[in-house]
Motif scaffolding. Structure first.
Motif, PDB file in Angstrom:
ATOM      1  N   UNK A 128     -10.842 -47.784  75.437  1.00 53.76           N
ATOM      2  CA  UNK A 128      -9.900 -46.413  76.270  1.00 53.76           C
ATOM      3  C   UNK A 128      -9.007 -47.796  77.444  1.00 53.76           C
ATOM      4  N   UNK A 129      -7.997 -47.004  77.117  1.00 50.22           N
ATOM      5  CA  UNK A 129      -7.124 -47.273  77.854  1.00 50.22           C
ATOM      6  C   UNK A 129      -6.273 -46.772  79.565  1.00 50.22           C
ATOM      7  N   UNK A 130      -6.525 -47.312  80.251  1.00 53.51           N
ATOM      8  CA  UNK A 130      -5.757 -46.362  81.261  1.00 53.51           C
ATOM      9  C   UNK A 130      -4.760 -47.348  82.156  1.00 53.51           C
ATOM     10  N   UNK A 131      -3.484 -47.539  81.683  1.00 46.81           N
ATOM     11  CA  UNK A 131      -2.507 -48.278  82.235  1.00 46.81           C
ATOM     12  C   UNK A 131      -2.064 -48.790  81.431  1.00 46.81           C
ATOM     13  N   UNK A 132      -1.106 -48.692  80.471  1.00 46.33           N
ATOM     14  CA  UNK A 132      -0.128 -49.204  80.014  1.00 46.33           C
ATOM     15  C   UNK A 132       0.125 -50.772  79.552  1.00 46.33           C
ATOM     16  N   UNK A 133       1.066 -50.748  81.432  1.00 42.21           N
ATOM     17  CA  UNK A 133       1.633 -52.275  81.450  1.00 42.21           C
ATOM     18  C   UNK A 133       2.321 -52.326  82.919  1.00 42.21           C
ATOM     19  N   UNK A 134       1.234 -53.797  83.145  1.00 48.51           N
ATOM     20  CA  UNK A 134       1.286 -54.668  84.460  1.00 48.51           C
ATOM     21  C   UNK A 134       2.832 -54.464  84.799  1.00 48.51           C
ATOM     22  N   UNK A 183     -12.496 -52.869  76.323  1.00 48.24           N
ATOM     23  CA  UNK A 183     -11.617 -51.721  76.678  1.00 48.24           C
ATOM     24  C   UNK A 183     -12.401 -50.367  76.615  1.00 48.24           C
ATOM     25  N   UNK A 184     -13.573 -50.256  77.691  1.00 49.56           N
ATOM     26  CA  UNK A 184     -15.054 -49.163  77.942  1.00 49.56           C
ATOM     27  C   UNK A 184     -14.458 -49.199  79.434  1.00 49.56           C
ATOM     28  N   UNK A 185     -13.766 -48.751  80.136  1.00 48.57           N
ATOM     29  CA  UNK A 185     -11.926 -48.981  79.752  1.00 48.57           C
ATOM     30  C   UNK A 185     -11.533 -50.448  80.071  1.00 48.57           C
ATOM     31  N   UNK A 186     -10.144 -50.231  79.637  1.00 41.91           N
ATOM     32  CA  UNK A 186      -9.504 -51.322  80.946  1.00 41.91           C
ATOM     33  C   UNK A 186      -8.361 -50.440  81.037  1.00 41.91           C
ATOM     34  N   UNK A 187      -8.124 -51.285  82.580  1.00 42.05           N
ATOM     35  CA  UNK A 187      -7.507 -50.088  83.493  1.00 42.05           C
ATOM     36  C   UNK A 187      -6.162 -51.522  84.303  1.00 42.05           C
ATOM     37  N   UNK A 188      -5.340 -50.323  84.664  1.00 45.56           N
ATOM     38  CA  UNK A 188      -4.096 -51.094  85.852  1.00 45.56           C
ATOM     39  C   UNK A 188      -3.981 -50.406  86.489  1.00 45.56           C
ATOM     40  N   UNK A 189      -3.906 -50.296  87.647  1.00 46.30           N
ATOM     41  CA  UNK A 189      -3.581 -50.368  88.771  1.00 46.30           C
ATOM     42  C   UNK A 189      -3.887 -48.591  89.318  1.00 46.30           C
ATOM     43  N   UNK A 190      -4.840 -48.301  88.570  1.00 49.50           N
ATOM     44  CA  UNK A 190      -5.628 -47.255  89.713  1.00 49.50           C
ATOM     45  C   UNK A 190      -6.796 -47.242  89.133  1.00 49.50           C
ATOM     46  N   UNK A 191      -7.363 -45.807  90.014  1.00 51.31           N
ATOM     47  CA  UNK A 191      -8.733 -45.794  90.592  1.00 51.31           C
ATOM     48  C   UNK A 191      -9.843 -44.940  89.317  1.00 51.31           C
ATOM     49  N   UNK A 192     -10.977 -46.017  89.275  1.00 58.92           N
ATOM     50  CA  UNK A 192     -11.704 -45.026  88.011  1.00 58.92           C
ATOM     51  C   UNK A 192     -13.036 -45.149  88.496  1.00 58.92           C
ATOM     52  N   UNK A 193     -13.980 -44.216  88.408  1.00 58.14           N
ATOM     53  CA  UNK A 193     -14.898 -44.065  88.722  1.00 58.14           C
ATOM     54  C   UNK A 193     -15.520 -43.858  87.504  1.00 58.14           C
ATOM     55  N   UNK A 194     -17.027 -44.806  87.380  1.00 58.26           N
ATOM     56  CA  UNK A 194     -17.246 -45.091  86.045  1.00 58.26           C
ATOM     57  C   UNK A 194     -18.920 -44.709  86.681  1.00 58.26           C
ATOM     58  N   UNK A 195     -19.489 -43.877  86.366  1.00 57.89           N
ATOM     59  CA  UNK A 195     -20.642 -42.823  86.778  1.00 57.89           C
ATOM     60  C   UNK A 195     -21.716 -42.024  85.227  1.00 57.89           C
TER      61      UNK A 195
END
Length: 435
Positions: free
Chosen positions: A284-290, A314-326
């Motif tokens: 999983x990729x969330x956000x494609x560019x630095x 990448x479960x996930x790999x995140x840039x910039x955002x907010x991710x709730x992993x629950x």
């Protein structure tokens, strides 16, 4: 001047390589696409929740209510043949209704998390896919999936029977659609990816998506009244590009050429739940560019998913955002589970992390090549996670109690995860019986 030619060629190749990412494989960014891009950016800003902690709290409340009185010990993962048991609050909303096939649209009321506002084709007619072929990219046949997803009106799309759909190129899904695989064994496989580009309000449920390949592009219809030249697609399972209000639920995914699910270019208001991921490298990729800071509006909920055999990273790999992993179950990884860069926020609650045997892959988290002096201020928190076989989560930033709420209900602890994720993946639903 002759010496400059090789450098000009290199620069030209770089432009060709970069533009598909920035322009989402659109060869001719015409007035239609410009308008869609503008509308999508407005939709992302509208969908952004300035109080994401309230959304995480709501998910936790629903989990507690669903498991009221449950001691979490029913963890037998063998094939279940007993009466319908809805083991998490999303499934409890619809699964044990024996008339689910007559009440399909009830599903639209069941999402939780950041994608909770997605209703897909709830306000439209039911459209039945009868033909698994994908022979025409410009004039798709009625009865095919490509014809259905291009229609301008809301549609709830279902399938007449079991089918294997090999997409000849990427499938361009328009707004206000539900793709509902319940009641049939539907595989989107060995062809193009599912693309949600500059659209909003989409539900994808109950499919097997696997072995997708990069497409060569060409002239492809992207809506009922528009087509254009597309460049090469990546070979994702499902690709979100500037998409908002998206719910992906009960999907079984494996072995695509690029990511299983990519969400980039200010995609937001997304929930990915009850999915089963296996046999893949970059999941999983969330956000494609630095460098693309507009992804700060990205908000994603990952809930009740099973990250299973043969996964790498990448479960996930995140840039910039907010991710709730629950309340997800991480039973396999080879490198790491959760990674990121560019100051994303990661709230990990009540997950089960089972580390691999390798002594060099026990850490759940990975912060790329960022020095600790930078990432120590990122808000990456772990609460109630079950860390097994030497797994460890490196926290940073502020404690969860510092989030902007005083009465946040904790997620169910990781010991409940096997039950919550027991039925992850596409379900074998039969009409006339609870699913």
């Amino acid at each position: 001047m002759e010496d400059a030619k090789p450098m000009l060629l290199v620069l030209s190749l770089l432009v060709v390589a970069i533009l598909p990412t920035l322009r989402a494989n659109i060869a001719d960014f015409d007035e239609v696409w410009k308008k869609r891009a503008e509308d999508a950016k407005k939709a992302s800003l509208e969908a952004y929740d300035p109080h994401p902690e309230r959304v995480t709290q709501n998910v936790n409340e629903e989990v507690h209510e669903a498991l009221e009185g449950d001691d979490g010990k029913r963890r037998n993962l063998k094939k279940y043949n007993g009466p319908c048991t809805a083991t998490n609050p999303i499934d409890r909303c619809w699964r044990c209704d024996q008339d689910w096939a007559s009440n399909r649209k009830k599903l639209a009321d069941c999402a939780l998390g950041f994608g909770r506002k997605a209703t897909g084709g709830k306000d439209g007619e039911i459209y039945v896919v009868t033909d698994p072929s994908d022979d025409s990219l410009l004039d798709p046949k009625p009865g095919t999936l490509r014809y259905a997803v291009l229609q301008p009106q809301p549609l709830w799309i279902i399938f007449a029977h079991n089918m294997m759909i090999k997409l000849s190129q990427e499938l361009m899904v328009t707004s206000n659609k539900t793709i509902d695989g319940r009641g049939a064994n539907v595989h989107i496989a060995n062809g193009g990816q599912i693309t949600l580009q500059f659209v909003r309000n989409v539900i994808i449920h109950g499919l097997h998506v696997h072995d997708n390949k990069a497409g060569n592009g060409g002239m492809i219809r992207d809506s009922f009244d528009h087509f254009g030249l597309r460049t090469r697609s990546d070979g994702d399972g499902i690709s979100l590009f500037g998409a908002t209000d998206v719910w992906i639920d009960h999907i079984s995914m494996w072995n695509c050429q690029d990511g299983l699910i990519d969400a980039i270019m200010a995609s937001t208001a997304i929930t990915i739940s009850n999915c089963h991921f296996t046999h893949h490298n970059e999941v999983l990729l969330f956000g494609g560019s630095d460098t693309y800071s507009d992804d700060k509006v990205m908000q994603v909920t990952l809930a009740f998913n099973h990250f299973g055999k043969g996964l790498v990273q990448r479960m996930p790999r995140i840039r910039w955002g907010f991710v709730h992993v629950v309340n997800n179950d991480y039973t396999h990884w080879l490198m790491y589970a959760i990674g990121g860069s560019q100051q994303p926020t990661v709230i990990s609650q009540g997950n089960r992390f089972v580390a691999p045997p390798s002594l060099f892959a026990k850490e759940v988290t990975k912060r790329g090549y960022t020095p600790e002096s930078v990432w120590k201020s990122w808000n990456w928190r772990s609460e109630g996670d079950l860390l097994l076989n030497g797994a460890f989560f490196v926290e940073s930033g502020s404690p969860i109690t510092n989030l902007d709420t005083k009465d946040m209900i904790p997620a169910k602890p990781g010991s409940f995860v096997a039950r919550l994720t027991r039925f992850a993946g596409a379900l074998a639903c039969v009409k006339g019986k609870p699913c």
